[in-house]
Design an enzyme around this catalytic site. Structure first.
Site, mmCIF file in Angstrom:
data_model
loop_
_atom_site.group_PDB
_atom_site.id
_atom_site.type_symbol
_atom_site.label_atom_id
_atom_site.label_comp_id
_atom_site.label_asym_id
_atom_site.label_seq_id
_atom_site.Cartn_x
_atom_site.Cartn_y
_atom_site.Cartn_z
ATOM 1 N N ASP A 152 -5.648 10.235 16.751
ATOM 2 C CA ASP A 152 -5.590 8.779 16.657
ATOM 3 C C ASP A 152 -6.315 8.091 17.810
ATOM 4 O O ASP A 152 -5.973 6.983 18.176
ATOM 5 C CB ASP A 152 -4.122 8.331 16.614
ATOM 6 C CG ASP A 152 -3.963 6.925 16.065
ATOM 7 O OD1 ASP A 152 -4.875 6.458 15.353
ATOM 8 O OD2 ASP A 152 -2.943 6.279 16.352
ATOM 9 N N CYS A 206 1.249 9.272 -7.012
ATOM 10 C CA CYS A 206 2.028 8.029 -7.012
ATOM 11 C C CYS A 206 2.417 7.608 -8.434
ATOM 12 O O CYS A 206 3.439 6.950 -8.627
ATOM 13 C CB CYS A 206 1.241 6.903 -6.342
ATOM 14 S SG CYS A 206 1.175 7.011 -4.544
ATOM 15 N N CYS A 209 4.532 4.242 -9.962
ATOM 16 C CA CYS A 209 5.436 3.675 -8.949
ATOM 17 C C CYS A 209 4.709 2.647 -8.085
ATOM 18 O O CYS A 209 3.568 2.853 -7.667
ATOM 19 C CB CYS A 209 5.995 4.796 -8.069
ATOM 20 S SG CYS A 209 7.064 4.219 -6.726
ATOM 21 N N CYS A 212 6.573 0.674 -2.892
ATOM 22 C CA CYS A 212 6.094 0.325 -1.549
ATOM 23 C C CYS A 212 5.421 -1.039 -1.533
ATOM 24 O O CYS A 212 5.468 -1.763 -0.529
ATOM 25 C CB CYS A 212 5.147 1.397 -1.029
ATOM 26 S SG CYS A 212 3.680 1.681 -2.037
ATOM 27 N N CYS A 216 7.297 -4.933 0.473
ATOM 28 C CA CYS A 216 6.639 -5.494 1.662
ATOM 29 C C CYS A 216 7.054 -6.941 1.875
ATOM 30 O O CYS A 216 6.828 -7.799 1.013
ATOM 31 C CB CYS A 216 5.118 -5.408 1.511
ATOM 32 S SG CYS A 216 4.237 -6.108 2.923
ATOM 33 N N CYS A 232 0.393 -7.496 7.830
ATOM 34 C CA CYS A 232 1.269 -6.334 7.998
ATOM 35 C C CYS A 232 2.124 -6.495 9.254
ATOM 36 O O CYS A 232 1.603 -6.765 10.347
ATOM 37 C CB CYS A 232 0.426 -5.065 8.092
ATOM 38 S SG CYS A 232 1.373 -3.584 8.458
ATOM 39 N N CYS A 259 7.223 -1.624 11.272
ATOM 40 C CA CYS A 259 7.948 -1.890 10.037
ATOM 41 C C CYS A 259 7.947 -0.617 9.210
ATOM 42 O O CYS A 259 6.893 -0.019 8.991
ATOM 43 C CB CYS A 259 7.273 -3.029 9.269
ATOM 44 S SG CYS A 259 8.053 -3.413 7.674
ATOM 45 N N CYS A 262 7.757 -0.003 3.689
ATOM 46 C CA CYS A 262 6.972 0.641 2.642
ATOM 47 C C CYS A 262 7.062 2.161 2.728
ATOM 48 O O CYS A 262 6.949 2.855 1.707
ATOM 49 C CB CYS A 262 5.520 0.169 2.675
ATOM 50 S SG CYS A 262 4.603 0.628 4.160
#
Length: 389
Positions: A152, A206, A209, A212, A216, A232, A259, A262
């Site tokens: 990262d 996914c 679905c 998520c 939010c 976000c 957060c 999600c």
């Protein structure tokens, strides 16, 4: 990004590509990584163009907000060989950080702080970097193959890399989803100078679905698989340096750092098990601490309290700004108002401005008189007083 330094003089151990891949996987799991995958570092032209297109579309839409670096070195982000032309294999490493309890339960405790699961233990950058360097040392010491380490900190698109290495897929919330670990994985990479057999890439599971997207609070997803970071809460409370838009402040609730909504609602989490890496275990003082306690932190006490955590990276003023917004959302004037009043005199204009907004929610009948008496010099804080109801 770092290169493992050469040290020992013992000769390299000969190994076939399959033996080397299997040895690296076994050593990575022994060192505490939860998942390991291998992918080619040399991309097919179509795959490279698709990665570059998605990144360029994101930047052109302005969804990166203050994160200007995402618009830099896009070629390098899309292709590992632009980072290191000797790269032949990507080793994708993952560490599970799944929580023991529902991380969304704290959202009902409005006088306590909701801190993202990933930030409640030791800074994951340091945990991952230590493990990656140890694995790199093993590869160099044993087999003498050159490599680079990433966690990262460099322009490498780690989630597409992880998907190519079979670790999971980018879900509709744009985070990696694993069939074994749900949405709770930290990622890191090694680039190797040797070509190794690849694992099958993962496909999207996914289906229909969209949990998520629905959960939010700020509607940060313009479409499935697309994130507008400017809305976000993780971006707003961590990356964004200035005042948060007034329309979004009530939607923060008591989320003061990141957060998990999600991530936590993903159905694939039912297959995840609690994280086994002890360094990532939540610290007691970071599990729903009282907001009024956090509001009293000065720079020195902030640094001491959050030493060794990811939270320390954002600095005291940005953190207490978030706390002030949460106090305003607490709907608990009896306990929150004294803390907010103290923040109205804070040395930081960023904190004072957030405190004005919180004060206007907690004591609307007093705002006109307090505004008349204030002698604020900062133009942005004065604008907050004028905008206060």
């Amino acid at each position: 990004m770092s290169r493992t330094p050469p040290t020992p003089k013992r000769p390299p151990r000969p190994a076939t590509p399959v033996e080397l891949r299997d040895a690296i996987r076994a050593e990575a799991l022994r060192q505490g990584f939860d998942a390991v995958g291998f992918a080619p570092a040399v991309l097919e032209p179509d795959a490279r163009r698709e990665r570059l297109r998605r990144l360029t579309d994101f930047v052109d839409a302005g969804w990166q907000g203050d994160m200007g670096w995402l618009g830099e070195r896009t070629e390098a982000r899309a292709d590992p060989q632009h980072l290191w032309r000797d790269a032949r294999t990507v080793v994708s490493l993952a560490v599970n950080y799944a929580p023991a309890a529902d991380p969304l339960a704290v959202l009902d405790e409005r006088e306590h702080a909701a801190i993202s699961v990933y930030a409640q233990g030791r800074d994951y950058h340091e945990v991952m970097k230590s493990k990656l360097k140890a694995l790199g040392r093993f590869i160099w010491d044993t087999y003498r193959h050159s490599l680079k380490v990433f966690v990262d900190t460099a322009p490498l698109m780690e989630k597409p890399m992880a998907q190519a290495a079979g670790q999971g897929w980018q879900g509709k919330h744009t985070n990696l989803v694993s069939r074994q670990f749900g949405s709770w994985l930290f990622l890191g990479e090694l680039l190797l100078s040797v070509e190794l057999p690849a694992d099958p890439p993962e496909t999207d599971h996914c289906g229909s679905c969209h949990a998520c997207l629905d959960i939010c609070p700020t509607r940060a997803f313009p479409a499935p698989y697309r994130l507008d970071a400017r809305r976000c809460i993780s971006y707003l409370t961590i990356e964004h340096a200035g005042p948060i838009d007034r329309e979004l402040r009530p939607l923060l609730g008591n989320r003061i750092y990141g957060c998990d909504d999600c991530l936590a609602v993903c159905p694939w989490n039912k297959y995840a098990h609690q994280a086994r890496e002890s360094a990532l275990a939540p610290r007691a003082q970071l599990n729903a601490p009282p907001l009024v306690e956090l509001a009293a932190l000065d720079d020195a006490t902030f640094r001491r309290r959050f030493a060794g955590t990811a939270i320390k990276r954002i600095g005291r003023d940005r953190f207490v700004r978030n706390v002030a917004y949460a106090l305003g959302n607490s709907a608990a004037p009896a306990t929150a108002l004294p803390a907010v009043e103290r923040l109205l005199g804070d040395p930081s204009p960023l904190v004072r401005g957030a405190a004005v907004w919180a004060f206007s929610l907690l004591a609307p009948d007093l705002i006109a008189e307090r505004r008349r008496l204030t002698r604020e010099s900062d133009p942005e804080v004065r604008a907050e007083w004028q905008a206060a109801a």
